[in-house]
Design a protein around this motif. Structure first.
Motif, short mmCIF file in Angstrom:
data_model
loop_
_atom_site.label_atom_id
_atom_site.label_comp_id
_atom_site.label_asym_id
_atom_site.label_seq_id
_atom_site.Cartn_x
_atom_site.Cartn_y
_atom_site.Cartn_z
N THR A 232 7.55 5.72 5.57
CA THR A 232 6.41 4.97 5.04
C THR A 232 6.88 3.63 4.49
O THR A 232 8.04 3.49 4.07
N GLY A 233 6.00 2.66 4.54
CA GLY A 233 6.32 1.33 4.05
C GLY A 233 7.23 0.53 4.95
O GLY A 233 7.81 -0.47 4.54
N GLN A 234 7.34 0.94 6.21
CA GLN A 234 8.28 0.30 7.13
C GLN A 234 7.58 -0.62 8.13
O GLN A 234 6.44 -0.37 8.52
N ALA A 235 8.29 -1.65 8.52
CA ALA A 235 7.84 -2.55 9.59
C ALA A 235 8.84 -2.38 10.73
O ALA A 235 9.98 -2.84 10.64
N ILE A 236 8.43 -1.69 11.77
CA ILE A 236 9.34 -1.23 12.83
C ILE A 236 9.19 -2.12 14.06
O ILE A 236 8.13 -2.16 14.70
N ALA A 237 10.25 -2.81 14.41
CA ALA A 237 10.23 -3.68 15.58
C ALA A 237 10.38 -2.86 16.85
O ALA A 237 11.21 -1.94 16.92
N ILE B 3 0.83 -1.20 0.00
CA ILE B 3 0.00 0.00 0.00
C ILE B 3 0.87 1.25 0.00
O ILE B 3 0.53 2.26 -0.62
N SER B 4 2.00 1.20 0.68
CA SER B 4 2.87 2.38 0.70
C SER B 4 3.37 2.72 -0.70
O SER B 4 3.60 3.89 -1.02
N LYS B 5 3.51 1.72 -1.55
CA LYS B 5 3.95 1.95 -2.92
C LYS B 5 2.87 2.61 -3.77
O LYS B 5 3.17 3.33 -4.71
N THR B 6 1.62 2.37 -3.44
CA THR B 6 0.53 2.88 -4.27
C THR B 6 -0.12 4.15 -3.72
O THR B 6 -0.83 4.83 -4.46
N HIS B 7 0.13 4.48 -2.44
CA HIS B 7 -0.61 5.58 -1.84
C HIS B 7 0.24 6.69 -1.21
O HIS B 7 -0.30 7.69 -0.77
N SER B 8 1.54 6.52 -1.14
CA SER B 8 2.36 7.53 -0.47
C SER B 8 2.37 8.87 -1.21
O SER B 8 2.59 9.92 -0.61
N GLN B 9 2.10 8.85 -2.51
CA GLN B 9 2.07 10.11 -3.26
C GLN B 9 0.89 10.99 -2.89
O GLN B 9 0.83 12.16 -3.29
#
Length: 281
Positions: free
Chosen positions: A269-274, A189-195
């Motif tokens: 954006t688009g990150q998975a943060i532990a 989703i971050s690839k398609t909506h961050s703009q």
């Protein structure tokens, strides 16, 4: 001693700093906001002046929490919501729109745990509960919120995954599969909506001091027999696997979610943060 010019600059910097990390007036929807990490997040948002709409299955707890936070001066509403059903998730988001005119923050936090059930122990019912609540519910929440966020040109989506969505040895088969799915969904989703000035991130807690086992056993009866397994149920395992030597607190995850919801996190954006006390290190 500062020169007059430097004094003025310093005061300007102090003023700018005082305006950082503000969410006052924003509107947030939180699924699973009546217990654990979701509850800590709801309280953190409400205390910061965010208008909060909570969706969850545990109606008694949710109504009680909403009443207490509203009486303390917050704007908090609870709506019973089963995230397995798209129409209920859409109705939850629409309720926030109807009441407040917009949605700025979507926290897809509702989740249940499989108690470390292995693949050969996992029934179809247990699999369906884990995937439907943990992953499909997250998908429904993203979809419902994003159409409004795109239209308004702003949004923050935070999905609760797990370190079980980053490594294969933390949880059971169905929970791990679902939480890996949440991370993959977040990144796509971050690839398609961050703009559209929307950020989409996942938080990946490690062992956290919540009652996820008890709540999950109540919601998913087929998982109840496995709930005494795993790192979270064994202090010796915590000390052996977690460098911090302890479980995390829900507030520590809520703090991360809060930061990701602010404008100061606009380039993340688009990150998975532990947030796991060093477990995955």
């Amino acid at each position: 001693m500062f020169t007059p010019g430097l004094n003025r600059n310093w005061r300007r910097i102090e003023l700018e700093a005082s305006q950082m990390f503000k969410l006052d007036g924003r509107v947030a929807v939180i699924t699973g906001g009546e217990t654990g990490i979701g509850l800590a997040t709801a309280k953190t948002f409400a205390n910061a002046g965010v208008k909060v709409v909570i969706g969850g299955l545990l109606e008694e707890a949710g109504l009680k929490i909403a009443k207490e936070m509203s009486e303390a001066g917050g704007s908090v509403r609870f709506i019973k919501t089963d995230v397995r059903y798209q129409d209920q998730v859409e109705a939850l988001v629409q309720a926030a729109i109807d009441q407040h005119g917009r949605i700025d923050i979507m926290v897809n936090n509702a989740g249940v745990y499989d108690g470390m059930a292995s693949v050969d122990e996992t029934s179809e019912s247990l699999w369906d509960h884990m995937v439907d609540i943990n992953m499909k519910g997250c998908f429904f929440g993203c979809q419902a919120a994003l159409k409004h966020m795109v239209a308004q040109g702003y949004g923050r989506v935070i999905n609760t995954s797990s370190i079980g969505g980053l490594i294969g040895g933390a949880d059971g088969a169905s929970y791990t599969a679902a939480k890996f799915g949440v991370v993959g969904l977040t990144r796509q989703i971050s690839k398609t909506h961050s703009q559209h000035n929307i950020t989409i991130n996942a938080v990946c807690p490690g062992a956290i001091n919540t009652d996820v086992r008890g709540n999950s056993a109540a919601i998913v009866s087929s998982a109840a027999e496995f709930m005494q397994r795993g790192v979270g149920s064994n202090p010796d395992w915590i000390k052996r696997l977690v460098p911090a030597q302890r479980k995390g607190e829900p507030q520590e995850i809520a703090n991360l979610i809060y930061f990701l919801a602010t404008d100061e996190a606009s380039y993340i954006t688009g990150q998975a943060i532990a947030a796991d006390g060093g477990w995955t290190a």
